[in-house]
Design a protein around this motif. Structure first.
Motif, mmCIF file in Angstrom:
data_model
loop_
_atom_site.group_PDB
_atom_site.id
_atom_site.type_symbol
_atom_site.label_atom_id
_atom_site.label_comp_id
_atom_site.label_asym_id
_atom_site.label_seq_id
_atom_site.Cartn_x
_atom_site.Cartn_y
_atom_site.Cartn_z
ATOM 1 N N VAL A 80 0.878 -1.170 0.000
ATOM 2 C CA VAL A 80 0.000 0.000 0.000
ATOM 3 C C VAL A 80 0.920 1.226 0.000
ATOM 4 C CG1 VAL A 80 -1.818 1.258 1.199
ATOM 5 C CG2 VAL A 80 -1.747 -1.251 1.339
ATOM 6 N N ALA A 81 0.865 2.006 -1.083
ATOM 7 C CA ALA A 81 1.678 3.226 -1.171
ATOM 8 C C ALA A 81 0.865 4.360 -0.558
ATOM 9 C CB ALA A 81 2.014 3.519 -2.631
ATOM 10 N N GLN A 82 1.319 4.840 0.598
ATOM 11 C CA GLN A 82 0.550 5.862 1.318
ATOM 12 C C GLN A 82 1.106 7.257 1.031
ATOM 13 O OE1 GLN A 82 1.156 6.764 5.410
ATOM 14 N NE2 GLN A 82 -1.021 6.662 5.932
ATOM 15 N N GLY A 83 0.369 8.011 0.236
ATOM 16 C CA GLY A 83 0.780 9.366 -0.105
ATOM 17 C C GLY A 83 0.530 10.339 1.031
ATOM 18 N N GLY A 84 1.162 11.526 0.899
ATOM 19 C CA GLY A 84 1.132 12.512 1.974
ATOM 20 C C GLY A 84 -0.235 13.108 2.268
ATOM 21 N N GLU A 85 -1.205 12.956 1.352
ATOM 22 C CA GLU A 85 -2.543 13.492 1.604
ATOM 23 C C GLU A 85 -3.298 12.685 2.653
ATOM 24 O OE1 GLU A 85 -1.235 12.455 -1.246
ATOM 25 O OE2 GLU A 85 -1.978 13.546 -2.990
ATOM 26 N N ALA A 86 -2.821 11.480 2.912
ATOM 27 C CA ALA A 86 -3.571 10.499 3.719
ATOM 28 C C ALA A 86 -3.901 11.002 5.121
ATOM 29 C CB ALA A 86 -2.763 9.203 3.832
ATOM 30 N N GLY A 87 -5.056 10.606 5.595
ATOM 31 C CA GLY A 87 -5.431 10.870 6.977
ATOM 32 C C GLY A 87 -4.795 9.844 7.896
ATOM 33 N N GLY A 88 -4.669 10.181 9.160
ATOM 34 C CA GLY A 88 -4.128 9.237 10.148
ATOM 35 C C GLY A 88 -2.620 9.210 10.146
ATOM 36 N N HIS A 89 -2.077 8.157 10.772
ATOM 37 C CA HIS A 89 -0.621 8.071 10.920
ATOM 38 C C HIS A 89 0.098 8.015 9.585
ATOM 39 C CE1 HIS A 89 -1.296 6.584 15.180
ATOM 40 N NE2 HIS A 89 -0.422 7.550 15.298
ATOM 41 N N ARG A 90 1.205 8.733 9.473
ATOM 42 C CA ARG A 90 2.137 8.516 8.385
ATOM 43 C C ARG A 90 2.743 7.135 8.647
ATOM 44 N NH1 ARG A 90 1.433 10.139 4.822
ATOM 45 N NH2 ARG A 90 3.543 10.160 4.005
ATOM 46 N N SER A 91 2.747 6.301 7.614
ATOM 47 C CA SER A 91 3.134 4.906 7.840
ATOM 48 C C SER A 91 4.640 4.693 7.756
ATOM 49 C CB SER A 91 2.401 3.991 6.854
ATOM 50 O OG SER A 91 2.458 2.655 7.295
ATOM 51 N N HIS A 92 5.399 5.507 8.495
ATOM 52 C CA HIS A 92 6.853 5.310 8.559
ATOM 53 C C HIS A 92 7.154 4.171 9.529
ATOM 54 C CE1 HIS A 92 7.155 9.151 6.566
ATOM 55 N NE2 HIS A 92 6.626 9.796 7.578
ATOM 56 N N PHE A 93 8.237 3.437 9.263
ATOM 57 C CA PHE A 93 8.603 2.350 10.172
ATOM 58 C C PHE A 93 9.119 2.921 11.492
ATOM 59 C CE2 PHE A 93 9.634 -0.933 6.575
ATOM 60 C CZ PHE A 93 8.329 -0.813 6.141
ATOM 61 N N ALA A 94 9.900 3.995 11.411
ATOM 62 C CA ALA A 94 10.401 4.663 12.623
ATOM 63 C C ALA A 94 10.017 6.136 12.524
ATOM 64 C CB ALA A 94 11.921 4.525 12.721
ATOM 65 N N LYS A 95 9.933 6.807 13.675
ATOM 66 C CA LYS A 95 9.502 8.209 13.663
ATOM 67 C C LYS A 95 10.563 9.091 12.995
ATOM 68 C CE LYS A 95 7.892 11.925 16.645
ATOM 69 N NZ LYS A 95 7.487 12.355 17.986
ATOM 70 N N PRO A 96 10.178 9.852 11.957
ATOM 71 C CA PRO A 96 11.161 10.734 11.329
ATOM 72 C C PRO A 96 11.496 11.942 12.212
ATOM 73 C CG PRO A 96 9.060 10.826 10.159
ATOM 74 C CD PRO A 96 8.863 9.947 11.344
ATOM 75 N N THR A 97 12.480 12.712 11.759
ATOM 76 C CA THR A 97 12.964 13.817 12.593
ATOM 77 C C THR A 97 11.996 14.987 12.657
ATOM 78 O OG1 THR A 97 14.166 14.462 10.615
ATOM 79 C CG2 THR A 97 15.433 13.370 12.353
ATOM 80 N N ASP A 98 11.167 15.167 11.630
ATOM 81 C CA ASP A 98 10.216 16.279 11.684
ATOM 82 C C ASP A 98 8.963 15.941 10.879
ATOM 83 O OD1 ASP A 98 10.346 17.604 8.883
ATOM 84 O OD2 ASP A 98 12.442 17.336 9.456
ATOM 85 N N ALA A 99 7.937 16.783 11.061
ATOM 86 C CA ALA A 99 6.611 16.483 10.499
ATOM 87 C C ALA A 99 6.605 16.431 8.974
ATOM 88 C CB ALA A 99 5.611 17.527 10.981
ATOM 89 N N GLY A 100 7.444 17.258 8.344
ATOM 90 C CA GLY A 100 7.403 17.331 6.885
ATOM 91 C C GLY A 100 8.238 16.264 6.202
ATOM 92 N N PHE A 101 9.089 15.591 6.973
ATOM 93 C CA PHE A 101 10.010 14.614 6.390
ATOM 94 C C PHE A 101 9.233 13.442 5.767
ATOM 95 C CE2 PHE A 101 12.689 10.882 6.370
ATOM 96 C CZ PHE A 101 13.884 11.368 5.865
ATOM 97 N N GLY A 102 9.549 13.143 4.521
ATOM 98 C CA GLY A 102 8.946 11.969 3.883
ATOM 99 C C GLY A 102 7.481 12.111 3.537
ATOM 100 N N VAL A 103 6.968 13.344 3.504
ATOM 101 C CA VAL A 103 5.560 13.515 3.111
ATOM 102 C C VAL A 103 5.515 13.706 1.589
ATOM 103 C CG1 VAL A 103 3.433 14.831 3.450
ATOM 104 C CG2 VAL A 103 5.016 14.512 5.363
ATOM 105 N N VAL A 104 5.432 12.605 0.876
ATOM 106 C CA VAL A 104 5.422 12.620 -0.592
ATOM 107 C C VAL A 104 3.995 12.324 -1.062
ATOM 108 C CG1 VAL A 104 6.323 11.506 -2.668
ATOM 109 C CG2 VAL A 104 7.805 11.834 -0.687
ATOM 110 N N GLY A 105 3.494 13.169 -1.948
ATOM 111 C CA GLY A 105 2.108 13.024 -2.391
ATOM 112 C C GLY A 105 1.855 11.747 -3.176
ATOM 113 N N THR A 106 0.598 11.312 -3.186
ATOM 114 C CA THR A 106 0.195 10.080 -3.872
ATOM 115 C C THR A 106 0.587 10.093 -5.358
ATOM 116 O OG1 THR A 106 -1.641 9.922 -2.319
ATOM 117 C CG2 THR A 106 -1.821 8.615 -4.323
ATOM 118 N N PHE A 107 0.472 11.261 -5.992
ATOM 119 C CA PHE A 107 0.733 11.365 -7.430
ATOM 120 C C PHE A 107 2.174 11.021 -7.800
ATOM 121 C CE2 PHE A 107 -0.591 12.936 -11.561
ATOM 122 C CZ PHE A 107 -1.963 12.801 -11.481
#
Ligand SMILES: Cc1cc2nc3c(=O)[nH]c(=O)nc-3n(C[C@H](O)[C@H](O)[C@H](O)COP(=O)(O)O)c2cc1C
Length: 365
Positions: free
Chosen positions: A179-206
């Motif tokens: 399941v490729a979870q883009g940055g628009e998604a509601g709920g938890h960002r599905s990172h395996f470990a907590k990233p350093t900041d909120a914007g890190f790794g927020v890549v859009g579905t497109f």
């Protein structure tokens, strides 16, 4: 032109639409409604003790004879939550929460919250005994051993990734689909470990979906911001074989969201969400409200502990119907939501809209 894709055979469903296994929101009624409409309902198993999970599975089975799935979160920090001595900022957290508690008539709290549930291994055993068709994983990698145990039970495993590297690790573990979870998604960002900041790794579905489609050989399911038939077709066009939908199903009659939450979903605009760790200790997309604004950048506890600390505030706010102090998990797709249909109607509508779009795309001028 039909909507059926090869993943429908893999999962035993009629249309390539999956309900996200939203904790506390995707219960038996919603799961069964989606499965009965030909999609795949997925039960939210996070934050549910093992016996309750067993009961919810039995209830779901009573409402549908179609395949359904079960979701669990498997982040690296869940099997072994941070020990109390490492949870240092509880007093700062209580100091932020207490004035908000006072707003809704709750007593102040001091010191450490209750420790988080550490029952994930027991819940995995409940999952394996369940006879469910699909195990849906969020926030982590189940690893080859658990995947093999699921396969031995005839269960398919789908797992969520927010980037190519995690998708490749999941493929190597033997999961059946990503399941490729883009940055628009509601709920938890599905990172395996907590990233350093909120914007890190927020890549859009497109961008994320084609990137992962190109990287792996197994089917990809798109997730994040899909709320109508156009979104479903866009996902398939980008190379996904199905769409996993959360926020849009939250705004249905059968979802576990309380009325005031559903009203907030309908009222909010696409820009009204934020990615923050204040609701659970991990980054998640929620609707901005008095809770997120007043909490701001104050310290948060580790995953599990932070959810425990805010639990009484969220529950108290739910009890009095005050959306200002609830955790309003939702994705950017809220801007396109303006009604509260039944989940069965919604699946039928998504299919109808998607088929219309496909027909228009291929019609002669
Ligand atoms: C209220 C809510 C709760 C969620 N809970 C979970 C969960 O327990 N497990 C999980 O894997 N994903 C969870 N998600 C994320 C979904 O799996 C999915 O990635 C997301 O909903 C897709 O984006 P969308 O909301 O724009 O449809 C949740 C999402 C929402 C909105």
């Amino acid at each position: 032109m039909g909507l059926r894709t090869p993943i429908c055979d893999l999962l035993g469903i009629e249309v390539p639409i999956l309900l996200a296994g939203m904790a506390g929101m995707a219960g038996p009624a919603l799961v069964a409604a989606v499965s009965n409409a030909g999609g795949l309902g997925i039960l939210g198993g996070h934050n549910v003790p093992p016996d309750e999970l067993r009961r919810l599975i039995a209830e779901t089975r009573g409402l549908t004879s179609r395949p359904f799935g079960i979701n669990l979160l498997l982040p690296e920090d869940l099997a072994a939550p941070a020990p109390p001595e490492e949870v240092q900022d509880a007093s700062a957290v209580q100091a932020i929460l207490n004035p908000m508690r006072a707003e809704i008539g709750l007593a102040a709290k001091e010191g450490l919250p209750n420790p988080p549930l550490a029952d994930i291994l027991e819940k995995v055993e409940v999952l394996l005994e369940s006879g469910a068709a699909v195990f849906s994983v969020g926030l982590g990698n189940p690893g080859p051993e658990l995947v093999a145990r699921c396969h031995a039970k005839g269960m398919r495993v789908i797992a969520m990734a927010t980037n190519k590297e995690d998708a490749l690790a999941l493929e190597a573990a033997g999961v059946d689909a990503i399941v490729a979870q883009g940055g628009e998604a509601g709920g938890h960002r599905s990172h395996f470990a907590k990233p350093t900041d909120a914007g890190f790794g927020v890549v859009g579905t497109f961008v994320l979906v084609p990137e992962i489609v190109d990287a792996v050989r197994i089917p990809v399911i798109a997730s994040g911001g899909i709320v109508d038939g156009r979104g479903v077709v866009a996902a398939l066009t980008l190379g996904a074989r199905a769409a996993m939908i959360g926020t849009r199903f939250l705004a249905t009659q059968e979802s576990g969201a309380v009325e005031v939450y559903k009203r907030a979903l309908v009222a909010a605009a696409s820009g009204d969400t934020t990615v923050t760790d204040v609701a659970s200790g991990r980054y998640a997309r929620v609707i901005r409200n008095a809770f997120t604004e007043r909490y701001g950048d104050a310290p948060v506890l580790p995953f599990g502990w932070q959810g425990s600390a805010v639990g009484d505030l969220f529950q108290g706010a739910r009890d009095v119907g005050d959306a200002d102090y609830m955790g309003l998990w939702a994705g950017q797709g809220i801007g396109l939501i303006d009604d509260l249909p039944s989940a069965g109607e919604l699946v039928a509508r998504l299919v109808r809209e998607a088929e219309d779009v496909l027909q228009r795309l291929t019609a002669s001028p």
